[in-house]
Design a protein around this motif. Structure first.
Motif, mmCIF file in Angstrom:
data_model
loop_
_atom_site.group_PDB
_atom_site.id
_atom_site.type_symbol
_atom_site.label_atom_id
_atom_site.label_comp_id
_atom_site.label_asym_id
_atom_site.label_seq_id
_atom_site.Cartn_x
_atom_site.Cartn_y
_atom_site.Cartn_z
ATOM 1 N N ILE A 157 -84.029 60.768 89.897
ATOM 2 C CA ILE A 157 -84.969 60.010 90.713
ATOM 3 C C ILE A 157 -84.252 58.830 91.351
ATOM 4 O O ILE A 157 -83.556 58.072 90.666
ATOM 5 N N GLY A 158 -84.437 58.670 92.659
ATOM 6 C CA GLY A 158 -83.931 57.505 93.375
ATOM 7 C C GLY A 158 -85.088 56.686 93.921
ATOM 8 O O GLY A 158 -86.161 57.221 94.216
ATOM 9 N N LEU A 159 -84.893 55.396 94.055
ATOM 10 C CA LEU A 159 -85.922 54.499 94.585
ATOM 11 C C LEU A 159 -85.442 53.907 95.904
ATOM 12 O O LEU A 159 -84.291 53.472 96.011
ATOM 13 N N LEU A 160 -86.339 53.882 96.905
ATOM 14 C CA LEU A 160 -85.981 53.432 98.243
ATOM 15 C C LEU A 160 -87.190 52.773 98.890
ATOM 16 O O LEU A 160 -88.298 53.315 98.841
ATOM 17 N N GLY A 161 -86.990 51.632 99.522
ATOM 18 C CA GLY A 161 -88.066 50.973 100.245
ATOM 19 C C GLY A 161 -87.714 49.535 100.551
ATOM 20 O O GLY A 161 -86.752 48.973 100.016
ATOM 21 N N ILE A 162 -88.529 48.937 101.425
ATOM 22 C CA ILE A 162 -88.300 47.572 101.898
ATOM 23 C C ILE A 162 -89.228 46.601 101.160
ATOM 24 O O ILE A 162 -90.343 46.941 100.784
ATOM 25 N N SER A 163 -88.768 45.369 100.988
ATOM 26 C CA SER A 163 -89.586 44.244 100.554
ATOM 27 C C SER A 163 -90.269 44.535 99.218
ATOM 28 O O SER A 163 -89.597 44.657 98.204
ATOM 29 N N TYR A 164 -91.609 44.641 99.201
ATOM 30 C CA TYR A 164 -92.309 44.912 97.938
ATOM 31 C C TYR A 164 -91.725 46.142 97.262
ATOM 32 O O TYR A 164 -91.536 46.175 96.035
ATOM 33 N N TYR A 165 -91.414 47.164 98.068
ATOM 34 C CA TYR A 165 -90.890 48.417 97.535
ATOM 35 C C TYR A 165 -89.428 48.297 97.125
ATOM 36 O O TYR A 165 -88.868 49.227 96.549
ATOM 37 N N ALA A 166 -88.824 47.154 97.427
ATOM 38 C CA ALA A 166 -87.477 46.858 96.948
ATOM 39 C C ALA A 166 -87.519 45.947 95.721
ATOM 40 O O ALA A 166 -86.789 46.153 94.748
ATOM 41 N N VAL A 167 -88.395 44.942 95.793
ATOM 42 C CA VAL A 167 -88.523 43.984 94.692
ATOM 43 C C VAL A 167 -88.803 44.701 93.371
ATOM 44 O O VAL A 167 -88.202 44.393 92.333
ATOM 45 N N THR A 168 -89.721 45.664 93.406
ATOM 46 C CA THR A 168 -90.086 46.357 92.170
ATOM 47 C C THR A 168 -88.997 47.315 91.691
ATOM 48 O O THR A 168 -88.972 47.674 90.514
ATOM 49 N N GLN A 169 -88.091 47.709 92.594
ATOM 50 C CA GLN A 169 -86.949 48.528 92.158
ATOM 51 C C GLN A 169 -86.077 47.750 91.174
ATOM 52 O O GLN A 169 -85.668 48.280 90.135
ATOM 53 N N TRP A 170 -85.748 46.507 91.544
ATOM 54 C CA TRP A 170 -84.935 45.687 90.641
ATOM 55 C C TRP A 170 -85.611 45.596 89.265
ATOM 56 O O TRP A 170 -84.934 45.701 88.224
ATOM 57 N N ARG A 171 -86.923 45.409 89.298
ATOM 58 C CA ARG A 171 -87.648 45.201 88.048
ATOM 59 C C ARG A 171 -87.651 46.448 87.169
ATOM 60 O O ARG A 171 -87.344 46.399 85.976
ATOM 61 N N VAL A 172 -88.034 47.598 87.738
ATOM 62 C CA VAL A 172 -88.152 48.793 86.901
ATOM 63 C C VAL A 172 -86.783 49.266 86.437
ATOM 64 O O VAL A 172 -86.665 49.849 85.343
ATOM 65 N N ALA A 173 -85.746 49.000 87.213
ATOM 66 C CA ALA A 173 -84.405 49.408 86.794
ATOM 67 C C ALA A 173 -83.975 48.694 85.525
ATOM 68 O O ALA A 173 -83.174 49.231 84.743
ATOM 69 N N THR A 174 -84.514 47.475 85.279
ATOM 70 C CA THR A 174 -84.156 46.772 84.043
ATOM 71 C C THR A 174 -84.758 47.433 82.810
ATOM 72 O O THR A 174 -84.286 47.218 81.689
#
Length: 585
Positions: A157-174
């Motif tokens: 699974i890869g995550l891709l998106g701008i702004s809100y959809y980027a901010v939450t990527q950092w979070r869930v990756a932790t």
């Protein structure tokens, strides 16, 4: 659930030429995704019309998975299609374009599954609306693992998106979901307090004033008054359930009250900010030089702080919503994910870790580097001189004091015309001696460019007309975190308020957000220090700091003083990049 089947008519001109197959597309709407507390989220799934296992690109957020980009953000849509008129041709009809997420018609033909999820409390997903909350991130973890178990998924699974959809990527990756294989946070901050809501400890009022009511509450699940409808069915994007106003209020946090209540960095903010060194998956972090005040700092700090051994930083220009969709950047995203989600040997592993667009008013250029800050960076002090109004590499011998009205136009210090083209790329700090007539003061430090004819250069920024860069500091928040500050950039703790003694001078460091800019021969750099937001004449600002609860009253409307020269030298540290000829010498 609604399912449609579409055939791709032609290949996207940006597609990888080594990818031979071109798939048709199956669209499945409102697919249920159960999460760990029993709630069921709703998702749209776009997948290849073929048997097999495919990599998944996912985005989860609060903007409504069924709201067409143009219907929700008409101004931005018009700007994007002006820059990229082929957006809805050459491989895509634009039918499924959603704000800040990937266009399925440009990804599915290349053998990717695209999943777009309404996070809890918005769109078709019921529950309590609390943007970026810990519960929302656990939902994201659950959705990633759900996707990995589906028969059409290859488990990566890869995550891709701008702004809100980027901010939450950092979070869930932790949280380290076992099947998360790579992330591409595109213009998305990391530090919720410093990057987004409290610049230098000063409340950024824009999100409280427009983002929450216009972008979140308008698509809250069950909002029967929502103006937004699905284009094809005419149904509300907020679902068939219609809640009363009292029920809507009970089903959401009070975002504005939350932000106002937590004026200092605290556990509340930290549980909404990623612990970057816990991120292990490959990262492509894409930031925008034109975005001081939103996202830029986070993309750089995220790249530097992540624990990933495989990480890349790309810094571009243009509007916030443009670059993500342009063919060259879609091709970059695909190469990254093809490499990490399907083990394609496409040369991505040989890409330089840093790719930046160096801004130049005569025409931008691209530079590759092995690290950030750039290895050749020469931090150079430019001293403020009140007597002359100049910025110079020579420290004034005489100490001088200037007074300015905190709500006035402030003070400006200007370099001499540059004798040669001069580049500054990297971190910037203003080291100032200041005083206030009141018990606090807000500093707004602005880097500006003036051309050879004396005309101000206005940059087409990510969100608004922009100067070269900006920095902020509430002086009662002046205390630095010694563990996280370094010689190139200060890091303020923001964990206490230390009131000023009126009339007493204080030595402070103002973090000015990173930049990259070439000043051509004959141009000047200007540092403006103010007690309010800098706005160009007749061009209203968007990222402002005007909330009455934060800056109302007399405290921030006094008179301010800056000292220069002698034993109280104030100076600007700029990241000078020597020219090729200088480096060879």
């Amino acid at each position: 659930m609604r399912m449609t089947k579409e055939i791709k008519r032609e290949r996207d001109e940006s597609d990888d030429p080594d990818q031979q197959k071109s798939y048709g597309m199956i669209f499945e709407q409102d697919i249920p995704i159960p999460v760990s507390d029993g709630l069921v989220l709703r998702a749209n799934v776009f997948r290849p019309d073929a048997e097999g296992n495919f990599p998944v690109i996912m985005a989860q957020g609060v903007y409504g998975k069924d709201l067409h980009f143009e219907d929700g953000f008409k101004t931005q849509w018009d700007q994007l299609t002006g820059v990229y008129p082929e957006l809805c041709s050459n491989g895509s009809t634009g039918r499924y374009l959603r704000w800040e997420t990937a266009d399925p018609e440009r990804w599915v033909p290349d053998g990717f599954v695209i999943i777009q999820i309404d996070s809890r409390g918005c769109g078709k997903s019921p529950g309590y609306l609390d943007p970026r909350s810990p519960r929302e991130i656990v939902d994201y973890y659950d959705a990633i693992e759900w996707a990995a178990r589906q028969p059409w998924s290859n488990g990566k699974i890869g995550l891709l998106g701008i702004s809100y959809y980027a901010v939450t990527q950092w979070r869930v990756a932790t949280l380290r979901p076992p099947h998360l294989a790579a992330i591409c946070p595109w213009e998305g901050y990391t530090d919720y307090y410093r990057d987004s809501t409290h610049h230098g400890g000063i409340l950024s009022s824009g999100f409280a004033n427009y983002w929450w009511p216009k972008q979140c509450l308008a698509v809250q699940h069950g909002n029967g008054a929502s103006p937004h409808r699905e284009r094809e069915t005419g149904k509300r994007v907020t679902g068939e359930e219609e809640l009363s106003e009292q029920e809507l209020i009970a089903n959401r946090t009070d975002y504005v009250a939350d932000i106002l209540r937590h004026s200092l960095d605290s556990a509340w903010w930290r549980e909404r900010t990623p612990v970057l060194d816990r991120i292990e998956v490959p990262v492509l972090s894409a930031g925008n030089w034109g975005g001081p005040g939103m996202h830029l700092r986070g993309n750089i700090e995220g790249f530097l702080g992540t624990g990933s051994r495989q990480k890349w930083l790309s810094l571009h220009v243009g509007k916030h919503w443009e670059g993500f969709y342009l063919p060259e950047y879609v091709a970059m995203q695909k190469r990254f994910f093809n490499h990490f989600l399907r083990d394609e040997q496409n040369g991505w592993q040989n890409e330089p870790e840093v790719r930046i667009v160096v801004r130049d008013p005569r025409g931008d250029r691209v530079r590759a580097a092995s690290s950030f800050p750039l290895p050749e960076t020469q931090p150079t002090r430019h001293y403020l001189d009140v007597a002359s109004g100049m910025l110079s590499t020579d420290c004034p011998a005489e100490q001088c004091i200037a007074i300015f009205d905190a709500m006035g136009e402030g003070l400006s210090f200007t370099t001499a015309p540059f004798a040669v083209d001069t580049e500054f790329t990297g971190f910037i700090t203003a080291h100032l001696w200041v005083s206030s007539s009141t018990e606090d003061m807000d500093l707004f430090a602005v880097l500006r460019m003036v051309d050879g004819a004396g005309k101000e250069v206005v940059i087409n920024g990510a969100h608004e007309a922009s100067p070269v860069s900006r920095g902020w500091l509430r002086v009662s928040h002046r205390r630095l975190d010694p563990q996280r500050s370094n010689a190139l950039r200060p890091f303020h703790a923001h964990d206490r308020v230390e009131p000023l003694v009126p009339g007493e001078f204080y030595e402070v460091d103002v973090e000015i957000w990173p930049t990259s800019m070439v000043f051509p021969k004959g141009y000047r750099l200007v540092l403006t220090i103010m007690g309010k937001d800098f706005e160009f004449p007749d061009i209203p600002g968007r990222i402002l700091h005007k909330h009455e609860s934060d800056r109302g009253g007399a405290t921030f409307q006094g008179s301010s003083r800056v000292v220069t020269g002698g034993t109280r030298a104030s100076y600007l540290t700029l990241p000078h990049i020597p020219s090729i000829n200088d480096r060879e010498e």
